[in-house]
Design an enzyme around this catalytic site. Structure first.
Site, PDB file in Angstrom:
ATOM      1  N   GLN A  12     -10.642 -40.000  28.472  1.00 45.07           N
ATOM      2  CA  GLN A  12     -11.349 -41.255  28.756  1.00 45.07           C
ATOM      3  C   GLN A  12     -10.430 -42.478  28.604  1.00 45.07           C
ATOM      4  O   GLN A  12     -10.385 -43.333  29.478  1.00 45.07           O
ATOM      5  CB  GLN A  12     -12.565 -41.395  27.831  1.00 45.07           C
ATOM      6  CG  GLN A  12     -13.499 -42.520  28.268  1.00 45.07           C
ATOM      7  CD  GLN A  12     -14.459 -42.960  27.177  1.00 45.07           C
ATOM      8  OE1 GLN A  12     -14.348 -42.573  26.021  1.00 45.07           O
ATOM      9  NE2 GLN A  12     -15.412 -43.787  27.546  1.00 45.07           N
ATOM     10  N   ASP A  52       0.650 -29.065  26.175  1.00 50.10           N
ATOM     11  CA  ASP A  52      -0.257 -28.742  25.079  1.00 50.10           C
ATOM     12  C   ASP A  52       0.350 -29.424  23.854  1.00 50.10           C
ATOM     13  O   ASP A  52       1.492 -29.114  23.476  1.00 50.10           O
ATOM     14  CB  ASP A  52      -0.304 -27.210  24.909  1.00 50.10           C
ATOM     15  CG  ASP A  52      -1.115 -26.780  23.705  1.00 50.10           C
ATOM     16  OD1 ASP A  52      -1.463 -27.647  22.857  1.00 50.10           O
ATOM     17  OD2 ASP A  52      -1.401 -25.573  23.586  1.00 50.10           O
ATOM     18  N   TYR A 142     -13.962 -34.837  12.242  1.00 49.84           N
ATOM     19  CA  TYR A 142     -13.233 -35.814  13.052  1.00 49.84           C
ATOM     20  C   TYR A 142     -12.841 -37.025  12.196  1.00 49.84           C
ATOM     21  O   TYR A 142     -11.687 -37.466  12.211  1.00 49.84           O
ATOM     22  CB  TYR A 142     -14.139 -36.237  14.203  1.00 49.84           C
ATOM     23  CG  TYR A 142     -13.588 -37.285  15.121  1.00 49.84           C
ATOM     24  CD1 TYR A 142     -12.544 -37.006  15.999  1.00 49.84           C
ATOM     25  CD2 TYR A 142     -14.136 -38.573  15.153  1.00 49.84           C
ATOM     26  CE1 TYR A 142     -12.064 -37.971  16.866  1.00 49.84           C
ATOM     27  CE2 TYR A 142     -13.655 -39.541  16.016  1.00 49.84           C
ATOM     28  CZ  TYR A 142     -12.621 -39.240  16.870  1.00 49.84           C
ATOM     29  OH  TYR A 142     -12.145 -40.197  17.730  1.00 49.84           O
ATOM     30  N   LYS A 146      -9.157 -38.385  11.118  1.00 48.50           N
ATOM     31  CA  LYS A 146      -8.694 -39.740  11.441  1.00 48.50           C
ATOM     32  C   LYS A 146      -8.234 -40.477  10.179  1.00 48.50           C
ATOM     33  O   LYS A 146      -7.238 -41.191  10.200  1.00 48.50           O
ATOM     34  CB  LYS A 146      -9.790 -40.533  12.170  1.00 48.50           C
ATOM     35  CG  LYS A 146     -10.042 -40.076  13.598  1.00 48.50           C
ATOM     36  CD  LYS A 146      -8.820 -40.283  14.488  1.00 48.50           C
ATOM     37  CE  LYS A 146      -9.078 -39.915  15.946  1.00 48.50           C
ATOM     38  NZ  LYS A 146      -7.835 -39.906  16.755  1.00 48.50           N
TER      39      LYS A 146
END
Ligand code: SER
Length: 315
Positions: A12, A52, A142, A146
């Site tokens: 995105q 990758d 997640y 982070k």
């Protein structure tokens, strides 16, 4: 001239960022990489390589091949996906970052950009106007990855002089590439479903307020941060960026101004718990002071552009 490598270029953020950086630095100076097949526009407008991000050797060889001076490391698993495969998400999100940071150190790269997220905050974090520095107790895989990543990028800056820069992105709303597996994705999905079907079932509750940002503002913020004078940056973990905060019901009301017949219902799933652990709004004073962060889009303007652009795409 800077030579830039982007990981996750088909994602995105990567899609918009690749085109903007090519525009700015020249097509040949921006190498897009991803694990998946790119759209033809990305392949045709400049160099593309399959990568990758777990393959440190290949990443190294690409840095050598193109004389790379900067990396934007965007590849990662987002919050919803990470909850479904915690160990894999931890492995991918952390190991790939370490691969990039090590390259920054050994190859003496000029700059590294790595995205953090509002997911670094947790249930004990102040919910409104969340400050730059405060309690951070993320309870998603997640968010944990982070927060750990923020410590590592700061560590590489302090110990090895690697010029790392980072933004805690709010939910990002865009029309070029769709997000995948995130908690804030409803704010993009709703436009596609509204135009395709005239109805949408939201996976968050109607009052789940979250900070969001329209992609043109996010891209501008990112490039401005990367081009800022190093001496003006007081934060080397990651900068709060506020964008615009709204609830799903507020976005629905805004879309209904253009599509009065839109039908929306709410069936919150596991992502509602994630949303509840994140801030409702963010204080980004430090970013505004350090590198003049400024957003142009509010909910009204963004909604108009999203409807127009996705309308054209789905025609
Ligand atoms: N938009 C991301 C997500 O929802 C947060 O960084 O996972």
């Amino acid at each position: 001239m800077e030579k830039i490598l982007i990981t996750g270029a088909c994602g995105q953020i990567g899609t918009d960022l690749t085109f903007e950086l090519r525009e700015r630095y020249g097509n040949d100076n921006v190498v897009a990489t991803d694990i998946k097949e790119p759209e033809s526009e990305m392949k045709e407008s400049g160099p593309f390589e399959f990568l990758d991000v777990m393959d440190a050797e290949k990443m190294h060889s690409l840095v050598k091949k193109y004389n790379i001076t900067q990396i934007y490391h965007l590849a990662a698993l987002l919050s919803g996906t990470a909850e479904k495969m915690p160990l894999k998400a931890w492995d991918i999100n952390m190991q790939s970052l370490m691969n990039v940071l090590e390259l920054g150190r050994t190859e003496k790269l000029n700059r590294i950009f790595w995205p953090s997220s509002i997911a670094v905050f947790g249930p004990s974090t102040p919910k409104q106007n969340t400050p730059q520095t405060c309690v951070m107790d993320p309870n998603t895989v997640y968010g944990i990855s982070k927060l750990a990543g923020e410590r590592w990028v700061q560590y590489y800056y302090e110990k090895y002089g690697v010029d790392t820069r980072s933004i805690r992105y709010p939910g990002l709303i865009s029309y070029k590439a769709e997000p995948g597996g995130g908690t804030t994705d409803y704010a993009v999905e709703i436009f596609y479903e509204a135009i395709r079907k005239g109805e949408y079932t939201c996976f968050l509750k109607e009052d789940a307020a979250l900070p969001m940002q329209f992609m043109p503002d996010a891209i501008k913020a990112t490039i401005d941060l990367m081009e800022a004078d190093s001496a003006s940056l007081s934060v080397r973990s990651s900068y709060n960026v506020a964008g615009i905060s709204f609830k799903p019901e507020e976005m629905v009301a805004e879309i209904k101004k253009h599509m009065p017949d839109l039908k929306v219902d709410y069936e919150p799933d596991f992502r509602q718990d994630i949303a509840e652990s994140w801030p409702g709004s963010i204080d980004d004073t430090v970013a505004r002071e350090d590198w003049s962060l400024k957003n142009e889009y509010d909910l009204e303007r963004m909604t108009k552009v999203m409807l127009e652009e996705i309308g054209k795409k789905l025609k």
